[in-house]
Scaffold this motif. Structure first.
Motif, mmCIF file in Angstrom:
data_model
loop_
_atom_site.group_PDB
_atom_site.id
_atom_site.type_symbol
_atom_site.label_atom_id
_atom_site.label_comp_id
_atom_site.label_asym_id
_atom_site.label_seq_id
_atom_site.Cartn_x
_atom_site.Cartn_y
_atom_site.Cartn_z
ATOM 1 N N VAL A 117 0.851 -1.191 0.000
ATOM 2 C CA VAL A 117 0.000 0.000 0.000
ATOM 3 C C VAL A 117 0.885 1.239 0.000
ATOM 4 O O VAL A 117 1.839 1.321 0.779
ATOM 5 C CB VAL A 117 -0.935 0.023 1.227
ATOM 6 N N SER A 118 0.590 2.184 -0.869
ATOM 7 C CA SER A 118 1.371 3.424 -0.900
ATOM 8 C C SER A 118 0.496 4.540 -1.469
ATOM 9 O O SER A 118 -0.720 4.368 -1.609
ATOM 10 C CB SER A 118 2.655 3.227 -1.718
ATOM 11 N N VAL A 140 -3.556 4.891 -2.446
ATOM 12 C CA VAL A 140 -4.539 5.795 -1.842
ATOM 13 C C VAL A 140 -4.159 7.212 -2.252
ATOM 14 O O VAL A 140 -3.127 7.729 -1.834
ATOM 15 C CB VAL A 140 -4.573 5.663 -0.311
ATOM 16 N N MET A 141 -5.003 7.826 -3.066
ATOM 17 C CA MET A 141 -4.669 9.106 -3.673
ATOM 18 C C MET A 141 -5.263 10.276 -2.889
ATOM 19 O O MET A 141 -6.161 10.098 -2.059
ATOM 20 C CB MET A 141 -5.149 9.130 -5.117
ATOM 21 N N ALA A 142 -4.748 11.473 -3.164
ATOM 22 C CA ALA A 142 -5.188 12.678 -2.474
ATOM 23 C C ALA A 142 -5.948 13.617 -3.390
ATOM 24 O O ALA A 142 -6.059 14.805 -3.109
ATOM 25 C CB ALA A 142 -3.981 13.399 -1.875
ATOM 26 N N CYS A 143 -6.491 13.093 -4.477
ATOM 27 C CA CYS A 143 -7.247 13.914 -5.435
ATOM 28 C C CYS A 143 -8.459 13.114 -5.875
ATOM 29 O O CYS A 143 -8.642 11.965 -5.470
ATOM 30 C CB CYS A 143 -6.379 14.290 -6.634
ATOM 31 N N ASN A 176 -3.147 10.002 4.553
ATOM 32 C CA ASN A 176 -2.123 9.153 5.173
ATOM 33 C C ASN A 176 -2.702 8.257 6.256
ATOM 34 O O ASN A 176 -2.210 7.151 6.490
ATOM 35 C CB ASN A 176 -1.000 10.012 5.747
ATOM 36 N N ARG A 177 -3.759 8.719 6.914
ATOM 37 C CA ARG A 177 -4.364 7.875 7.959
ATOM 38 C C ARG A 177 -4.991 6.632 7.337
ATOM 39 O O ARG A 177 -5.028 5.562 7.963
ATOM 40 C CB ARG A 177 -5.402 8.676 8.760
ATOM 41 N N ILE A 178 -5.478 6.747 6.084
ATOM 42 C CA ILE A 178 -6.084 5.605 5.408
ATOM 43 C C ILE A 178 -5.010 4.603 5.011
ATOM 44 O O ILE A 178 -5.192 3.388 5.160
ATOM 45 C CB ILE A 178 -6.881 6.077 4.173
ATOM 46 N N ILE A 179 -3.882 5.092 4.508
ATOM 47 C CA ILE A 179 -2.770 4.202 4.172
ATOM 48 C C ILE A 179 -2.357 3.405 5.398
ATOM 49 O O ILE A 179 -2.167 2.186 5.333
ATOM 50 C CB ILE A 179 -1.577 5.021 3.625
ATOM 51 N N ALA A 180 -2.238 4.087 6.537
ATOM 52 C CA ALA A 180 -1.830 3.409 7.768
ATOM 53 C C ALA A 180 -2.866 2.385 8.218
ATOM 54 O O ALA A 180 -2.527 1.275 8.637
ATOM 55 C CB ALA A 180 -1.582 4.435 8.872
#
Length: 408
Positions: free
Chosen positions: A180-181, A208-211, A253-257
Protein backbone atom coordinates in the motif's frame (compact mmCIF):
# COMPACT_ATOMS: atom_id res chain seq x y z
CA UNK A 1 -34.39 -27.82 4.46
CA UNK A 2 -33.58 -24.39 5.73
CA UNK A 3 -33.21 -21.63 3.13
CA UNK A 4 -29.67 -20.46 2.55
CA UNK A 5 -28.89 -17.16 4.26
CA UNK A 6 -29.07 -14.23 1.89
CA UNK A 7 -25.88 -12.32 1.08
CA UNK A 8 -25.41 -8.96 2.79
CA UNK A 9 -27.06 -6.24 0.75
CA UNK A 10 -25.24 -3.05 -0.31
CA UNK A 11 -26.28 0.32 1.06
CA UNK A 12 -29.47 1.86 -0.30
CA UNK A 13 -29.40 4.65 -2.85
CA UNK A 14 -30.42 7.26 -0.27
CA UNK A 15 -27.52 6.44 2.01
CA UNK A 16 -25.05 6.30 -0.89
CA UNK A 17 -26.26 9.63 -2.25
CA UNK A 18 -26.07 11.25 1.19
CA UNK A 19 -22.52 10.04 1.79
CA UNK A 20 -21.48 11.23 -1.68
CA UNK A 21 -22.88 14.64 -0.76
CA UNK A 22 -21.04 14.69 2.58
CA UNK A 23 -17.78 13.77 0.81
CA UNK A 24 -18.11 16.97 -1.22
CA UNK A 25 -19.47 19.17 1.56
CA UNK A 26 -17.20 18.53 4.56
CA UNK A 27 -13.60 17.68 5.25
CA UNK A 28 -13.12 14.10 6.50
CA UNK A 29 -11.28 15.18 9.66
CA UNK A 30 -13.79 17.87 10.64
CA UNK A 31 -14.89 16.70 14.11
CA UNK A 32 -18.27 18.46 14.05
CA UNK A 33 -19.14 16.88 10.70
CA UNK A 34 -18.01 13.43 11.79
CA UNK A 35 -19.93 13.69 15.08
CA UNK A 36 -23.05 14.77 13.20
CA UNK A 37 -22.65 11.75 10.91
CA UNK A 38 -22.03 9.36 13.80
CA UNK A 39 -24.96 10.65 15.84
CA UNK A 40 -27.65 11.05 13.17
CA UNK A 41 -26.59 8.93 10.20
CA UNK A 42 -25.73 10.09 6.68
CA UNK A 43 -29.17 11.17 5.41
CA UNK A 44 -30.05 13.42 8.36
CA UNK A 45 -26.46 14.65 8.62
CA UNK A 46 -26.46 15.85 5.00
CA UNK A 47 -29.86 17.53 5.32
CA UNK A 48 -28.68 19.51 8.35
CA UNK A 49 -25.11 20.21 7.20
CA UNK A 50 -26.33 21.45 3.80
CA UNK A 51 -28.85 23.77 5.45
CA UNK A 52 -31.87 21.96 4.04
CA UNK A 53 -33.48 21.82 7.48
CA UNK A 54 -32.73 22.80 11.05
CA UNK A 55 -31.57 20.33 13.65
CA UNK A 56 -34.24 19.14 16.08
CA UNK A 57 -33.80 19.36 19.84
CA UNK A 58 -33.54 15.59 20.24
CA UNK A 59 -31.01 15.40 17.40
CA UNK A 60 -28.92 18.17 18.94
CA UNK A 61 -28.94 16.26 22.24
CA UNK A 62 -27.69 13.17 20.39
CA UNK A 63 -24.95 15.27 18.77
CA UNK A 64 -23.79 16.67 22.11
CA UNK A 65 -23.89 13.17 23.63
CA UNK A 66 -21.78 11.77 20.78
CA UNK A 67 -19.32 14.61 21.27
CA UNK A 68 -19.03 13.91 24.98
CA UNK A 69 -18.39 10.22 24.32
CA UNK A 70 -15.62 11.21 21.88
CA UNK A 71 -14.09 13.68 24.34
CA UNK A 72 -15.52 16.90 22.85
CA UNK A 73 -17.36 19.43 25.01
CA UNK A 74 -20.50 21.35 23.94
CA UNK A 75 -18.42 24.41 23.01
CA UNK A 76 -16.23 22.29 20.75
CA UNK A 77 -19.26 20.90 18.91
CA UNK A 78 -20.31 24.27 17.49
CA UNK A 79 -22.76 23.44 14.71
CA UNK A 80 -23.51 27.07 13.87
CA UNK A 81 -19.88 27.90 13.11
CA UNK A 82 -19.44 24.62 11.28
CA UNK A 83 -22.36 25.41 9.00
CA UNK A 84 -20.72 28.74 8.18
CA UNK A 85 -17.73 26.72 6.95
CA UNK A 86 -19.89 24.42 4.89
CA UNK A 87 -22.21 27.06 3.39
CA UNK A 88 -19.94 27.91 0.46
CA UNK A 89 -19.95 24.33 -0.79
CA UNK A 90 -23.59 23.64 0.07
CA UNK A 91 -24.91 26.07 -2.56
CA UNK A 92 -23.75 23.99 -5.53
CA UNK A 93 -23.98 20.53 -3.94
CA UNK A 94 -24.98 17.82 -6.43
CA UNK A 95 -24.02 14.32 -5.23
CA UNK A 96 -25.81 12.67 -8.16
CA UNK A 97 -23.48 14.55 -10.51
CA UNK A 98 -20.44 13.34 -8.53
CA UNK A 99 -21.62 9.73 -8.78
CA UNK A 100 -22.17 10.20 -12.51
CA UNK A 101 -18.70 11.74 -12.95
CA UNK A 102 -17.17 8.77 -11.14
CA UNK A 103 -19.06 6.34 -13.36
CA UNK A 104 -17.80 8.11 -16.48
CA UNK A 105 -14.25 7.61 -15.21
CA UNK A 106 -14.92 3.91 -14.66
CA UNK A 107 -15.03 4.38 -10.88
CA UNK A 108 -17.35 3.20 -8.12
CA UNK A 109 -18.29 4.54 -4.68
CA UNK A 110 -18.15 2.34 -1.56
CA UNK A 111 -19.63 3.29 1.82
CA UNK A 112 -19.35 1.80 5.33
CA UNK A 113 -22.84 0.31 5.01
CA UNK A 114 -21.67 -1.90 2.12
CA UNK A 115 -20.77 -5.54 2.95
CA UNK A 116 -17.35 -5.20 1.27
CA UNK A 117 -16.27 -2.11 3.23
CA UNK A 118 -12.74 -2.72 4.63
CA UNK A 119 -13.10 -3.63 8.30
CA UNK A 120 -9.68 -2.20 9.15
CA UNK A 121 -10.93 1.35 8.53
CA UNK A 122 -13.15 1.06 11.60
CA UNK A 123 -9.95 1.41 13.66
CA UNK A 124 -9.97 5.10 12.66
CA UNK A 125 -13.05 5.49 14.84
CA UNK A 126 -14.80 8.80 14.36
CA UNK A 127 -12.52 9.67 11.45
CA UNK A 128 -12.97 6.67 9.19
CA UNK A 129 -13.71 7.82 5.63
CA UNK A 130 -17.23 9.00 4.78
CA UNK A 131 -16.88 6.86 1.67
CA UNK A 132 -14.24 5.64 -0.79
CA UNK A 133 -14.18 6.34 -4.51
CA UNK A 134 -12.35 3.54 -6.27
CA UNK A 135 -11.01 2.30 -9.58
CA UNK A 136 -10.04 -1.28 -10.24
CA UNK A 137 -11.91 -4.48 -9.47
CA UNK A 138 -14.45 -3.75 -6.74
CA UNK A 139 -14.21 -7.34 -5.52
CA UNK A 140 -10.68 -6.64 -4.25
CA UNK A 141 -11.78 -3.90 -1.84
CA UNK A 142 -12.06 -6.17 1.17
CA UNK A 143 -8.44 -7.30 0.93
CA UNK A 144 -7.00 -8.41 4.30
CA UNK A 145 -5.15 -5.57 6.02
CA UNK A 146 -3.31 -8.21 8.03
CA UNK A 147 -1.49 -9.17 4.83
CA UNK A 148 -0.79 -5.63 3.65
CA UNK A 149 2.18 -3.36 4.34
CA UNK A 150 2.56 0.35 3.66
CA UNK A 151 5.84 1.32 1.99
CA UNK A 152 6.26 5.11 1.98
CA UNK A 153 8.93 7.78 1.80
CA UNK A 154 10.23 10.95 0.23
CA UNK A 155 9.22 12.07 -3.21
CA UNK A 156 12.69 13.48 -3.86
CA UNK A 157 14.35 10.21 -2.89
CA UNK A 158 17.97 9.33 -3.49
CA UNK A 159 19.16 6.50 -5.71
CA UNK A 160 19.90 4.57 -2.53
CA UNK A 161 16.35 5.04 -1.26
CA UNK A 162 14.79 4.05 -4.55
CA UNK A 163 16.87 0.89 -4.68
CA UNK A 164 15.92 -0.08 -1.12
CA UNK A 165 12.24 0.58 -1.83
CA UNK A 166 12.35 -1.59 -4.95
CA UNK A 167 14.05 -4.40 -3.06
CA UNK A 168 11.77 -4.32 0.01
CA UNK A 169 8.47 -3.85 -1.84
CA UNK A 170 9.43 -6.44 -4.45
CA UNK A 171 10.39 -9.02 -1.83
CA UNK A 172 7.24 -8.41 0.21
CA UNK A 173 4.98 -8.55 -2.85
CA UNK A 174 6.59 -11.77 -4.08
CA UNK A 175 5.69 -13.37 -0.73
CA UNK A 176 2.02 -12.50 -1.13
CA UNK A 177 1.87 -9.20 0.76
CA UNK A 178 -0.18 -6.33 -0.63
CA UNK A 179 1.92 -3.17 -0.89
CA UNK A 180 0.00 0.00 0.00
CA UNK A 181 1.37 3.42 -0.90
CA UNK A 182 0.35 6.85 -2.16
CA UNK A 183 1.07 6.85 -5.89
CA UNK A 184 3.49 9.80 -5.69
CA UNK A 185 6.96 10.17 -7.16
CA UNK A 186 10.00 8.73 -5.43
CA UNK A 187 9.56 5.96 -2.87
CA UNK A 188 5.82 5.49 -3.57
CA UNK A 189 6.58 5.09 -7.27
CA UNK A 190 9.27 2.50 -6.58
CA UNK A 191 7.02 0.57 -4.18
CA UNK A 192 4.14 0.29 -6.67
CA UNK A 193 6.49 -0.54 -9.55
CA UNK A 194 8.11 -3.40 -7.65
CA UNK A 195 4.78 -4.77 -6.40
CA UNK A 196 3.34 -4.84 -9.92
CA UNK A 197 6.44 -6.63 -11.20
CA UNK A 198 6.68 -9.34 -8.53
CA UNK A 199 3.37 -9.40 -6.68
CA UNK A 200 1.57 -12.64 -5.96
CA UNK A 201 -0.95 -11.21 -3.50
CA UNK A 202 -4.52 -10.23 -4.36
CA UNK A 203 -4.33 -7.34 -4.92
CA UNK A 204 -0.57 -6.89 -5.36
CA UNK A 205 -0.71 -3.16 -4.64
CA UNK A 206 -3.12 -0.40 -3.59
CA UNK A 207 -2.69 3.34 -4.10
CA UNK A 208 -4.54 5.80 -1.84
CA UNK A 209 -4.67 9.11 -3.67
CA UNK A 210 -5.19 12.68 -2.47
CA UNK A 211 -7.25 13.91 -5.44
CA UNK A 212 -10.46 13.02 -7.20
CA UNK A 213 -10.66 9.49 -8.55
CA UNK A 214 -11.36 10.82 -12.04
CA UNK A 215 -7.79 12.11 -12.41
CA UNK A 216 -4.41 10.44 -12.09
CA UNK A 217 -1.87 12.47 -10.13
CA UNK A 218 0.97 13.11 -10.62
CA UNK A 219 0.71 13.15 -14.40
CA UNK A 220 4.16 11.65 -14.71
CA UNK A 221 2.90 8.48 -13.00
CA UNK A 222 -0.08 8.09 -15.34
CA UNK A 223 1.11 4.79 -16.82
CA UNK A 224 2.07 3.40 -13.41
CA UNK A 225 -1.29 4.30 -11.85
CA UNK A 226 -3.13 2.71 -14.77
CA UNK A 227 -1.12 -0.42 -14.03
CA UNK A 228 -2.21 -0.25 -10.38
CA UNK A 229 -5.82 0.13 -11.52
CA UNK A 230 -5.51 -2.89 -13.83
CA UNK A 231 -4.01 -5.21 -11.21
CA UNK A 232 -4.91 -3.63 -7.88
CA UNK A 233 -6.90 -0.70 -6.56
CA UNK A 234 -6.89 3.09 -6.75
CA UNK A 235 -8.74 4.62 -3.80
CA UNK A 236 -9.60 8.17 -2.74
CA UNK A 237 -11.93 9.80 -0.24
CA UNK A 238 -11.89 13.07 -2.24
CA UNK A 239 -14.84 13.73 -4.55
CA UNK A 240 -14.39 13.63 -8.33
CA UNK A 241 -12.72 16.76 -9.64
CA UNK A 242 -10.91 17.57 -6.38
CA UNK A 243 -7.35 18.76 -6.85
CA UNK A 244 -4.46 17.55 -4.68
CA UNK A 245 -3.37 19.84 -1.86
CA UNK A 246 -1.12 19.39 1.13
CA UNK A 247 -3.89 18.90 3.66
CA UNK A 248 -5.49 16.20 1.50
CA UNK A 249 -2.18 14.34 1.37
CA UNK A 250 -1.96 14.47 5.15
CA UNK A 251 -5.58 13.37 5.54
CA UNK A 252 -5.19 10.36 3.25
CA UNK A 253 -2.12 9.15 5.17
CA UNK A 254 -4.36 7.88 7.96
CA UNK A 255 -6.08 5.60 5.41
CA UNK A 256 -2.77 4.20 4.17
CA UNK A 257 -1.83 3.41 7.77
CA UNK A 258 -5.20 1.86 8.62
CA UNK A 259 -5.28 -0.42 5.56
CA UNK A 260 -1.92 -1.98 6.48
CA UNK A 261 -0.61 -4.32 9.16
CA UNK A 262 2.42 -2.04 9.47
CA UNK A 263 4.31 0.77 7.78
CA UNK A 264 7.88 0.90 6.47
CA UNK A 265 9.42 4.34 5.95
CA UNK A 266 12.29 4.01 3.47
CA UNK A 267 13.40 7.63 3.31
CA UNK A 268 11.87 10.70 4.95
CA UNK A 269 13.02 14.22 5.60
CA UNK A 270 12.90 15.76 9.06
CA UNK A 271 9.39 17.02 8.25
CA UNK A 272 7.48 14.92 5.74
CA UNK A 273 4.25 13.22 4.80
CA UNK A 274 5.90 9.83 5.28
CA UNK A 275 6.52 10.68 8.91
CA UNK A 276 2.88 11.67 9.19
CA UNK A 277 1.86 8.22 7.92
CA UNK A 278 4.19 6.60 10.44
CA UNK A 279 2.64 8.55 13.31
CA UNK A 280 -0.84 7.50 12.19
CA UNK A 281 0.30 3.88 12.14
CA UNK A 282 1.84 4.23 15.59
CA UNK A 283 -1.40 5.78 16.88
CA UNK A 284 -3.30 2.76 15.55
CA UNK A 285 -0.86 0.42 17.34
CA UNK A 286 0.48 -0.77 13.99
CA UNK A 287 4.24 -1.44 13.94
CA UNK A 288 6.50 1.00 12.10
CA UNK A 289 9.88 0.25 10.55
CA UNK A 290 12.38 2.84 9.37
CA UNK A 291 15.31 2.22 7.02
CA UNK A 292 18.58 3.90 8.10
CA UNK A 293 20.63 6.06 5.78
CA UNK A 294 23.68 8.29 5.89
CA UNK A 295 23.75 10.69 8.84
CA UNK A 296 24.66 13.35 6.27
CA UNK A 297 21.60 12.71 4.07
CA UNK A 298 18.60 14.97 4.61
CA UNK A 299 16.41 12.37 2.94
CA UNK A 300 17.03 10.00 5.86
CA UNK A 301 16.80 12.50 8.72
CA UNK A 302 13.15 11.66 9.32
CA UNK A 303 13.85 7.93 9.53
CA UNK A 304 16.57 8.49 12.10
CA UNK A 305 14.22 10.77 14.03
CA UNK A 306 11.48 8.10 14.14
CA UNK A 307 13.93 5.53 15.50
CA UNK A 308 15.43 7.93 18.03
CA UNK A 309 12.00 8.98 19.34
CA UNK A 310 10.91 5.35 19.66
CA UNK A 311 8.14 5.54 17.07
CA UNK A 312 9.86 3.07 14.72
CA UNK A 313 12.11 0.03 14.73
CA UNK A 314 15.20 0.08 12.53
CA UNK A 315 14.88 -2.35 9.59
CA UNK A 316 17.44 -3.12 6.89
CA UNK A 317 15.98 -6.01 4.84
CA UNK A 318 12.80 -7.93 4.15
CA UNK A 319 13.41 -10.47 6.90
CA UNK A 320 13.52 -7.71 9.51
CA UNK A 321 10.36 -6.18 8.06
CA UNK A 322 8.61 -9.55 8.29
CA UNK A 323 9.75 -9.95 11.91
CA UNK A 324 8.06 -6.63 12.58
CA UNK A 325 4.83 -7.51 10.73
CA UNK A 326 4.40 -11.20 11.33
CA UNK A 327 2.60 -11.06 14.70
CA UNK A 328 -0.16 -9.01 13.05
CA UNK A 329 0.07 -10.91 9.79
CA UNK A 330 -0.54 -14.20 11.58
CA UNK A 331 -3.63 -13.26 13.60
CA UNK A 332 4.02 12.65 0.76
CA UNK A 333 8.67 15.41 -6.25
CA UNK A 334 9.06 18.96 -5.95
CA UNK A 335 5.80 19.49 -7.83
CA UNK A 336 3.87 17.60 -5.19
CA UNK A 337 2.03 19.91 -2.75
CA UNK A 338 2.61 17.41 0.03
CA UNK A 339 6.28 18.34 0.14
CA UNK A 340 5.62 22.02 0.72
CA UNK A 341 6.27 21.79 4.45
CA UNK A 342 9.39 19.61 4.40
CA UNK A 343 12.51 21.15 5.91
CA UNK A 344 13.54 22.53 9.29
CA UNK A 345 11.44 25.72 9.09
CA UNK A 346 8.09 25.40 7.35
CA UNK A 347 6.05 28.45 6.37
CA UNK A 348 2.98 26.86 7.98
CA UNK A 349 4.48 26.89 11.48
CA UNK A 350 2.18 28.84 13.81
CA UNK A 351 -0.77 28.91 11.42
CA UNK A 352 -4.17 27.68 12.57
CA UNK A 353 -5.67 24.74 10.71
CA UNK A 354 -8.19 26.92 8.79
CA UNK A 355 -5.38 29.27 7.72
CA UNK A 356 -3.29 26.30 6.53
CA UNK A 357 -6.23 25.05 4.45
CA UNK A 358 -6.74 28.55 3.04
CA UNK A 359 -3.05 28.82 2.13
CA UNK A 360 -3.29 25.52 0.24
CA UNK A 361 -6.33 26.82 -1.64
CA UNK A 362 -4.60 29.99 -2.87
CA UNK A 363 -3.35 29.82 -6.47
CA UNK A 364 0.26 30.69 -7.29
CA UNK A 365 -0.25 32.43 -10.64
CA UNK A 366 -3.88 33.43 -11.24
CA UNK A 367 -5.81 35.30 -8.59
CA UNK A 368 -8.85 34.01 -6.73
CA UNK A 369 -11.65 36.04 -5.16
CA UNK A 370 -12.78 35.41 -1.55
CA UNK A 371 -16.16 33.97 -2.56
CA UNK A 372 -14.39 31.37 -4.70
CA UNK A 373 -11.97 30.55 -1.87
CA UNK A 374 -14.96 29.95 0.44
CA UNK A 375 -16.08 27.11 -1.84
CA UNK A 376 -12.63 25.69 -2.56
CA UNK A 377 -11.38 25.71 1.04
CA UNK A 378 -14.68 24.76 2.68
CA UNK A 379 -14.41 27.69 5.13
CA UNK A 380 -16.83 30.40 6.15
CA UNK A 381 -16.59 33.88 4.61
CA UNK A 382 -15.40 35.21 7.97
CA UNK A 383 -12.63 32.62 8.20
CA UNK A 384 -11.50 33.36 4.63
CA UNK A 385 -11.45 37.16 5.01
CA UNK A 386 -9.68 37.03 8.36
CA UNK A 387 -7.28 34.34 7.14
CA UNK A 388 -6.32 36.34 4.05
CA UNK A 389 -5.29 39.27 6.21
CA UNK A 390 -3.28 37.06 8.54
CA UNK A 391 -1.53 35.39 5.61
CA UNK A 392 -0.82 38.79 4.08
CA UNK A 393 0.74 39.99 7.34
CA UNK A 394 3.06 36.98 7.29
CA UNK A 395 4.04 37.62 3.70
CA UNK A 396 2.35 34.43 2.48
CA UNK A 397 -0.44 36.00 0.41
CA UNK A 398 -1.00 39.14 -1.62
CA UNK A 399 -4.25 40.74 -2.71
CA UNK A 400 -5.39 43.22 -5.33
CA UNK A 401 -8.64 44.29 -6.97
CA UNK A 402 -8.46 41.14 -9.13
CA UNK A 403 -8.26 38.82 -6.13
CA UNK A 404 -5.74 36.96 -3.99
CA UNK A 405 -2.85 34.62 -4.64
CA UNK A 406 -0.08 32.90 -2.75
CA UNK A 407 3.24 34.75 -2.66
CA UNK A 408 6.14 32.83 -4.17
Amino acid sequence: MHPAPSAPRPAGDGVRLARAGLCRLVEPTDPTAMLLLAALGPVAALEIAAGRRTIRAAEHADLVRAGAEAGYGPRQVDLRRAMERWAGRAAGLDPAADLAAAARAGAWFAVPEDPDWPEALADLGLFQPIGLWGRGRRGLLRFPAGRAVAVVGSRDCSGYGRGIALDLAGALASRGWTVVSGGAYGIDQAAHTAALATGTGVPPTVSVMACGIDRLYPRGNDELLRGVEASGLLLSEASPGCTPSRYRFLQRNRIIAALSAGTVVVEARWRSGAQNTAHHADGLSRPVGAVPGSVLAGTSAGCHRLVREGSAVLVTDVEEVLELLQPLGATAAATDPADAAEGPAAVVDGLSQPDRVLLDALPLAARSRPDHLVRVAGLSAREVLGGLRRLEERGLAEGSEEGWRRRR
